[in-house]
Design an enzyme around this catalytic site. Sequence first.
Site, PDB file in Angstrom:
ATOM      1  N   HIS A  83      97.533  94.487 -20.486  1.00 59.82           N
ATOM      2  CA  HIS A  83      97.915  95.882 -20.731  1.00 59.82           C
ATOM      3  C   HIS A  83      98.525  96.467 -19.473  1.00 59.82           C
ATOM      4  O   HIS A  83      97.979  96.317 -18.384  1.00 59.82           O
ATOM      5  CB  HIS A  83      96.685  96.708 -21.126  1.00 59.82           C
ATOM      6  CG  HIS A  83      97.026  98.143 -21.388  1.00 59.82           C
ATOM      7  ND1 HIS A  83      97.523  98.576 -22.598  1.00 59.82           N
ATOM      8  CD2 HIS A  83      96.984  99.237 -20.590  1.00 59.82           C
ATOM      9  CE1 HIS A  83      97.753  99.873 -22.542  1.00 59.82           C
ATOM     10  NE2 HIS A  83      97.440 100.294 -21.337  1.00 59.82           N
ATOM     11  N   ASP A 162      91.619 107.642 -32.335  1.00 60.47           N
ATOM     12  CA  ASP A 162      92.397 107.921 -31.121  1.00 60.47           C
ATOM     13  C   ASP A 162      93.635 108.754 -31.425  1.00 60.47           C
ATOM     14  O   ASP A 162      94.051 109.562 -30.594  1.00 60.47           O
ATOM     15  CB  ASP A 162      92.805 106.618 -30.411  1.00 60.47           C
ATOM     16  CG  ASP A 162      93.584 106.915 -29.140  1.00 60.47           C
ATOM     17  OD1 ASP A 162      93.018 107.581 -28.249  1.00 60.47           O
ATOM     18  OD2 ASP A 162      94.759 106.519 -29.038  1.00 60.47           O
ATOM     19  N   ARG A 169      94.611 115.984 -27.128  1.00 59.34           N
ATOM     20  CA  ARG A 169      94.596 115.972 -25.653  1.00 59.34           C
ATOM     21  C   ARG A 169      95.916 116.491 -25.117  1.00 59.34           C
ATOM     22  O   ARG A 169      95.961 117.202 -24.123  1.00 59.34           O
ATOM     23  CB  ARG A 169      94.335 114.546 -25.139  1.00 59.34           C
ATOM     24  CG  ARG A 169      92.867 114.162 -25.207  1.00 59.34           C
ATOM     25  CD  ARG A 169      92.687 112.674 -24.987  1.00 59.34           C
ATOM     26  NE  ARG A 169      93.225 112.238 -23.722  1.00 59.34           N
ATOM     27  CZ  ARG A 169      93.659 110.992 -23.495  1.00 59.34           C
ATOM     28  NH1 ARG A 169      93.590 110.080 -24.431  1.00 59.34           N
ATOM     29  NH2 ARG A 169      94.138 110.668 -22.320  1.00 59.34           N
ATOM     30  N   SER A 184      90.655 105.761 -24.800  1.00 59.24           N
ATOM     31  CA  SER A 184      91.859 105.706 -25.630  1.00 59.24           C
ATOM     32  C   SER A 184      92.529 104.331 -25.520  1.00 59.24           C
ATOM     33  O   SER A 184      92.848 103.689 -26.525  1.00 59.24           O
ATOM     34  CB  SER A 184      92.808 106.820 -25.184  1.00 59.24           C
ATOM     35  OG  SER A 184      94.065 106.666 -25.763  1.00 59.24           O
ATOM     36  N   LYS A 188      91.995 100.749 -28.573  1.00 61.17           N
ATOM     37  CA  LYS A 188      93.089 100.040 -29.260  1.00 61.17           C
ATOM     38  C   LYS A 188      93.188  98.609 -28.748  1.00 61.17           C
ATOM     39  O   LYS A 188      93.350  97.661 -29.518  1.00 61.17           O
ATOM     40  CB  LYS A 188      94.410 100.782 -29.013  1.00 61.17           C
ATOM     41  CG  LYS A 188      94.460 102.131 -29.720  1.00 61.17           C
ATOM     42  CD  LYS A 188      95.643 102.970 -29.295  1.00 61.17           C
ATOM     43  CE  LYS A 188      95.480 103.489 -27.903  1.00 61.17           C
ATOM     44  NZ  LYS A 188      96.340 104.556 -27.477  1.00 61.17           N
TER      45      LYS A 188
HETATM   46  N1  URA Z   1      97.781 105.220 -23.122  1.00 68.97           N
HETATM   47  C1  URA Z   1      96.905 105.424 -24.124  1.00 68.97           C
HETATM   48  O1  URA Z   1      96.904 104.712 -25.111  1.00 68.97           O
HETATM   49  N2  URA Z   1      96.027 106.423 -24.014  1.00 68.97           N
HETATM   50  C2  URA Z   1      95.985 107.234 -22.946  1.00 68.97           C
HETATM   51  O2  URA Z   1      95.155 108.116 -22.909  1.00 68.97           O
HETATM   52  C3  URA Z   1      96.897 107.005 -21.918  1.00 68.97           C
HETATM   53  C4  URA Z   1      97.790 105.998 -22.021  1.00 68.97           C
END
Ligand code: URA
Length: 428
Positions: A83, A162, A169, A184, A188
């Site tokens: 990631h 999310d 947010r 967050s 995922k």
């Molecule tokens: N990427 C995400 O998926 N969530 C965040 O809060 C910030 C970056």
Amino acid sequence: MSSPYQILARKRRGLALGTDDLAAIVAGASDGSWSEAELAAFLMAAAIRGLDQEETHRLTLAMMQSGDCWDLASELPGVVDKHSTGGVGDKVSLVLAPLMASAGIPIVMLTGRGLGHTAGTADKLEVIPGLDLELSRARCLETVQRTGMAIGVATVDIAPADRRLYALRDRTATVDSLPLIVASILSKKLATGAEAVAFDVKTGDGAFMPEPDRAVELARRLVETCASLDCRASALVTDMSQPLGDWAGHSMEVFEALQCLEGEGPREVMKVVFELATDLAELAGSSVGRQDFEDLVVDGRARETFDLWAATQGANEKWLAAPNLEPAPHEVTCEASRSGYLSNVATRELGLLLAEASRPEGVKGALDEQVALRYEARLGHPVEAGQVLAKLYLRQPDERYEKRFRGCFRIADDGVVPPLIRERIAAP
Ligand code: URA
């Protein structure tokens, strides 16, 4: 079970929330039983009071379990993921995935669309004619079993909580809360069930987390939370105070990624790729090392793996054999106004400029994949008056973009070469 009011009152007073509280919030976000006002109050209280490691773990787990969990490791032992928090010219995933697969280490990445000033891996890959990034669990498994890798877009059934929390947010000034970011990203990321993840947390002007100490803290928390969820992880904090590599922009990043796979990639891109590859191999318990990865590039196996994977996900094989990737036709150059050192690059502004110029009808409009930036200088290096620092490729002349572009580079009497890898956070 506590009411939303009681949970919010506890967090407002700075008390830790328990498993049931966090599960109630996430269920409320998913099934609509918590109002926008209640969820927004939770986000603000969490952003101000913070969430400790245990709460972050519980929130992440509840958010992940709000949707499908693929548990791929049960059928693909040793499957890994990577990631990046994203940046300008960050095409590392496009190179790393086939490299890992060619080394026999299965890799699955569910990737996102562009966000703000950063382009998404999915949008870049869609430059390839025919490539289909819609992956179900079954199609993902089949693709990895055949090619060693799969890349797709996260389906709507992954971590649905999310989506609602993230959108809120954005409206409540709580986007940059570290525990909320961790939950967050990981809700995922971990939903596929990878056994190990390597993080590339970018820092510097073009990064989501520009301040180096906050980027290091984010990297630490990502690694720790993964460990608490039985996923081995490590992180690199890498430089994004200038674009990564020679090209930014959808088509030309794919072009550069293919160059990397053919052994012709810029030094900085390959360094980040090889560092992440060796970290992932170690996390996966594989004995494949740096030299092996370099050999896989040199002998063409990494590139062959990319072609096999892309064709398996529908890419046009004729195109893969002779990719025609070019920048947009109108070239604008930015030259050094005087001799000195390149001391600053407004990387975020360059990313925004690319994002805007490549979607002339707005964020929901069609993507002009050929809008691109060629970055020819490097921070901290000497430059001569008149030397080309960068080139911008637009569909047609546009003075506003040209002026903004030329304002992105500063020359001074000295400059500092930023470290490419600022910090390494090992698995606990
Ligand atoms: N990427 C995400 O998926 N969530 C965040 O809060 C910030 C970056």
